[in-house]
Design an enzyme around this catalytic site. Structure first.
Site, PDB file in Angstrom:
ATOM      1  N   LYS A 174       3.632  10.460   6.020  1.00 58.60           N
ATOM      2  CA  LYS A 174       3.156  11.033   7.214  1.00 58.60           C
ATOM      3  C   LYS A 174       2.699   9.973   8.392  1.00 58.60           C
ATOM      4  O   LYS A 174       2.893  10.123   9.512  1.00 58.60           O
ATOM      5  CB  LYS A 174       2.412  12.059   7.214  1.00 58.60           C
ATOM      6  CG  LYS A 174       2.698  13.152   6.479  1.00 58.60           C
ATOM      7  CD  LYS A 174       3.707  14.126   6.993  1.00 58.60           C
ATOM      8  CE  LYS A 174       4.331  15.013   6.294  1.00 58.60           C
ATOM      9  NZ  LYS A 174       5.506  15.802   6.857  1.00 58.60           N
ATOM     10  N   TYR A 207       2.004  11.247   0.228  1.00 57.50           N
ATOM     11  CA  TYR A 207       2.236  12.015   1.386  1.00 57.50           C
ATOM     12  C   TYR A 207       1.528  11.115   2.791  1.00 57.50           C
ATOM     13  O   TYR A 207       2.193  11.292   3.855  1.00 57.50           O
ATOM     14  CB  TYR A 207       1.510  13.198   1.320  1.00 57.50           C
ATOM     15  CG  TYR A 207       1.685  14.195   2.245  1.00 57.50           C
ATOM     16  CD1 TYR A 207       2.666  15.368   2.267  1.00 57.50           C
ATOM     17  CD2 TYR A 207       0.407  14.548   3.043  1.00 57.50           C
ATOM     18  CE1 TYR A 207       2.779  16.186   2.845  1.00 57.50           C
ATOM     19  CE2 TYR A 207       0.739  15.772   4.089  1.00 57.50           C
ATOM     20  CZ  TYR A 207       2.039  16.496   4.150  1.00 57.50           C
ATOM     21  OH  TYR A 207       2.019  17.601   4.951  1.00 57.50           O
ATOM     22  N   ILE A 234      -2.336  24.812   8.192  1.00 63.42           N
ATOM     23  CA  ILE A 234      -1.779  25.948   8.623  1.00 63.42           C
ATOM     24  C   ILE A 234      -1.242  26.711   7.660  1.00 63.42           C
ATOM     25  O   ILE A 234      -0.974  26.450   6.276  1.00 63.42           O
ATOM     26  CB  ILE A 234      -0.448  25.397   9.469  1.00 63.42           C
ATOM     27  CG1 ILE A 234      -0.732  24.318  10.312  1.00 63.42           C
ATOM     28  CG2 ILE A 234       0.184  26.678  10.185  1.00 63.42           C
ATOM     29  CD1 ILE A 234      -1.564  24.206  11.379  1.00 63.42           C
ATOM     30  N   VAL A 274      17.798  16.638   2.491  1.00 60.26           N
ATOM     31  CA  VAL A 274      17.512  15.730   3.695  1.00 60.26           C
ATOM     32  C   VAL A 274      17.350  14.245   3.005  1.00 60.26           C
ATOM     33  O   VAL A 274      17.526  13.177   3.916  1.00 60.26           O
ATOM     34  CB  VAL A 274      16.385  15.959   4.493  1.00 60.26           C
ATOM     35  CG1 VAL A 274      16.600  17.424   5.236  1.00 60.26           C
ATOM     36  CG2 VAL A 274      15.028  15.991   3.772  1.00 60.26           C
TER      37      VAL A 274
END
Ligand code: NAD
Length: 252
Positions: free
Chosen positions: A166, A162, A195, A63
């Site tokens: 984000k 990160y 998660i 990506v």
């Protein structure tokens, strides 16, 4: 928007949250284009989507690589004849402190460590959205783009790269919701907490326990809970420009 027969691209669809969202949407009759770096994982994910009741195909694509993303989006449009959605989910971690002083020596986060996360988690989202939005407008199709952000967007120790990516993704969600509404394209974000996926499986058990005890609901989230929310965002035509926080209350 109806999920049945909608064509949805999921980046990082080979495992974890991406695969779980793809399977869930396939179960609602969506047609999935799964993007990842590893063909074996993609093959398993495609099988799982088909078992769940939806059509699915796989595409190897980094990506963060502009040429690969352009080719992939055009191939998906050729294969499926339409594109109604994109989930910008592919992401990596390269955690580390900005500087660390040990025995009088200073260690620094390397530029490579910074750049690799920005390339995949931020530039990858920009490239995917730009290409998919352009193709949707060209084909006259409407739909939704979901960006996967994170609770780390608020700033998290050891995650300069990160957190910046984000937070950027959250800001892009608002920008694109404003820009793309005129074409009938909605843009929404999901900011998961912790998660249960491979990404969090690498955490030390002590760190995991400490973190879980700080969550009001006292447990980590399940990939299906994120997937369920992605389906809700597709089906709710009045939702755009907002970030859904799914974190068990950790930031309350
Ligand atoms: P994961 O590591 O299990 O899966 C990520 C997938 O992305 C992998 O299949 C990987 O091969 C793919 N990928 C990585 N770089 C890529 C690239 N350059 N091109 C294409 N594919 C690439 O991670 P996950 O836990 O499923 O996380 C998915 C997303 O959710 C990420 O954006 C992550 O930052 C975000 N997130 C996860 C959590 C969590 O607790 N798991 C929390 C908040 C946000």
């Amino acid at each position: 928007m109806q999920l049945k027969d909608s064509v949805i691209i999921v980046t990082g669809g080979g495992q974890g949250l991406g695969r779980s969202m793809a399977e869930y949407l396939a179960g609602r009759g969506a047609r999935l284009a799964l993007i990842d770096l590893n063909q074996d994982r993609l093959d398993e994910a495609v099988d799982a989507c088909k078992k769940a009741g939806g059509d699915a195909r796989s595409y190897i694509c980094n990506v963060a690589d502009e040429a690969q993303v352009i080719d992939m989006v055009s191939q998906v449009a050729t294969d499926f004849g339409a594109i109604n959605g994109l989930i910008n989910n592919a992401g990596i971690l390269r955690d580390g402190l900005l500087i660390k002083s040990r025995d009088g020596e200073i260690q620094k986060m390397s530029l490579a460590q910074w750049q690799s996360v920005i390339d995949v988690n931020l530039t990858g989202v920009f490239l995917g959205t730009r290409e998919v939005a352009a193709k949707m407008v060209e084909l006259g199709s409407q739909g939704l783009i979901i960006n996967i952000s994170s609770i780390s967007r608020a700033g998290n120790m050891g995650q300069s790269n990160y957190s910046a990516a984000k937070a950027g993704v959250a800001a892009l969600t608002v920008t694109w919701a404003k820009e793309l509404a005129r074409y009938g394209i909605r843009v929404a974000g999901i900011a998961p907490g912790f998660i249960e996926t491979d990404m969090t499986a690498g955490m030390k058990p002590e760190a995991l326990e400490k973190m879980t005890s700080g969550i009001p609901l006292k447990r980590m989230g399940k990939p299906e809970e994120i997937a369920h929310s992605a389906a809700y965002l597709f089906e709710n035509d009045y939702y755009t420009g907002r970030i859904l926080e799914l974190d068990g209350g950790i930031r309350l």
